[in-house]
Design a protein around this motif. Structure first.
Motif, PDB file in Angstrom:
ATOM      1  N   ASP A  98     -36.605  22.154  25.823  1.00 60.44           N
ATOM      2  CA  ASP A  98     -36.793  23.178  27.131  1.00 60.44           C
ATOM      3  C   ASP A  98     -35.755  22.243  28.075  1.00 60.44           C
ATOM      4  N   ARG A 128     -36.620  28.805  26.564  1.00 64.92           N
ATOM      5  CA  ARG A 128     -37.244  28.936  28.010  1.00 64.92           C
ATOM      6  C   ARG A 128     -38.499  29.623  28.026  1.00 64.92           C
ATOM      7  N   SER A 153     -42.449  18.473  27.403  1.00 65.92           N
ATOM      8  CA  SER A 153     -42.060  19.215  28.399  1.00 65.92           C
ATOM      9  C   SER A 153     -43.411  20.013  29.049  1.00 65.92           C
ATOM     10  N   MET A 155     -43.398  23.143  29.775  1.00 63.45           N
ATOM     11  CA  MET A 155     -43.456  24.563  29.143  1.00 63.45           C
ATOM     12  C   MET A 155     -43.746  24.465  27.506  1.00 63.45           C
ATOM     13  N   ASN A 156     -43.077  23.499  27.002  1.00 62.14           N
ATOM     14  CA  ASN A 156     -43.795  23.321  25.667  1.00 62.14           C
ATOM     15  C   ASN A 156     -44.976  22.943  25.418  1.00 62.14           C
TER      16      ASN A 156
END
Length: 254
Positions: A98, A128, A153, A155-156
């Motif tokens: 990310d 992303r 991250s 997001m992950n």
């Protein structure tokens, strides 16, 4: 005296107050750094606070921030080692990055240097959003003897159900830097012991409340690590977990 503790979720609208802020993760700590240069901040689970601009050095943090790092610089090599123990025939490894989380700038170079010793070709894939994750993993899975390492991250982590489902669909062995992935069906997790980091951080909060300055408290690194293995996933992937690896596991999900 008040301690404001924020971690896991990024609360962008939060206005800092209290005598100490205890927070987790690189992105959240950076956000609080922008909001206050006076309230002491103790971070937990930050990958590289120097490169990230949070402190001047580990020994002498300077400013109003100190804390406990998430990893040693060599942990990327350990992720490769664990992955190869699960699947010795692996020759291609994708690292899911990310780019909004600067931790990749420490982990990827470490793994690139270590990759030849494990006889693997390393490919860093920057994603992303969910669509880019799906497209990238689907494409990489077409390679022979492919495996996956997923960097930490927000997001992950938010996309962990998708990521673990794609790894299962393509029968790709994968190692994750966050424990939640293994609980969601991921193969293996290796990282620092978060509980131990927060326990040690409590001692810094106590010292600050008694008058110590963050600038005088050196940033400390993890001393305890943990390995979790999902045996159900290993069996679904057709992998035999080496007894030596199983013996090192702190948690085994069956």
């Amino acid at each position: 005296m008040a301690v404001a503790r924020l971690s896991t979720q990024l609360v962008w609208s939060y206005e800092p107050n209290g005598d100490v802020i205890l927070c987790g993760a690189t992105q959240l700590t950076g956000e609080f750094q922008q909001k206050t240069r006076t309230i002491p901040i103790v971070f937990v689970h930050v990958a590289d606070p120097v490169t990230g601009g949070l402190v001047e050095s580990l020994a002498r943090p300077g400013g109003n921030i100190t804390g406990f790092t998430a990893y040693e610089s060599s942990i990327g090599e350990k992720w490769l080692e664990v992955l190869k123990e699960f699947a010795p025939r692996l020759t291609e490894v994708a690292v899911l990055v990310d780019p909004q989380n600067p931790t990749w700038m420490m982990h990827v170079p470490t793994m690139e240097r270590a990759a030849p010793s494990f006889a693997v070709q390393l490919t860093a894939i920057h994603v992303r959003n969910a669509a880019e994750i799906e497209r990238s993993i689907n494409a990489f899975a077409a390679r022979s003897n492919a495996g996956l390492i997923v960097l930490p991250s927000v997001m992950n982590s938010d996309q962990r159900e998708l990521i673990t489902a794609l790894a299962a669909r393509h029968r790709m062995p994968a190692v994750y830097a966050l424990r939640a992935f293994v609980a969601s069906g991921g193969l293996a997790y290796y990282s620092s012991d978060w509980v131990d980091l927060y326990r040690r951080a409590a001692s810094y909060v106590d010292r600050i409340l008694k008058g110590a300055k963050p600038a005088d408290l050196p940033v400390q690194q993890p001393i305890k690590f943990e390995l979790a293995i999902n045996l159900k996933t290993a069996k679904a992937l057709g992998l035999e977990v080496p007894p030596t690896l199983l013996a090192r596991a702190d948690e085994v999900i069956e």
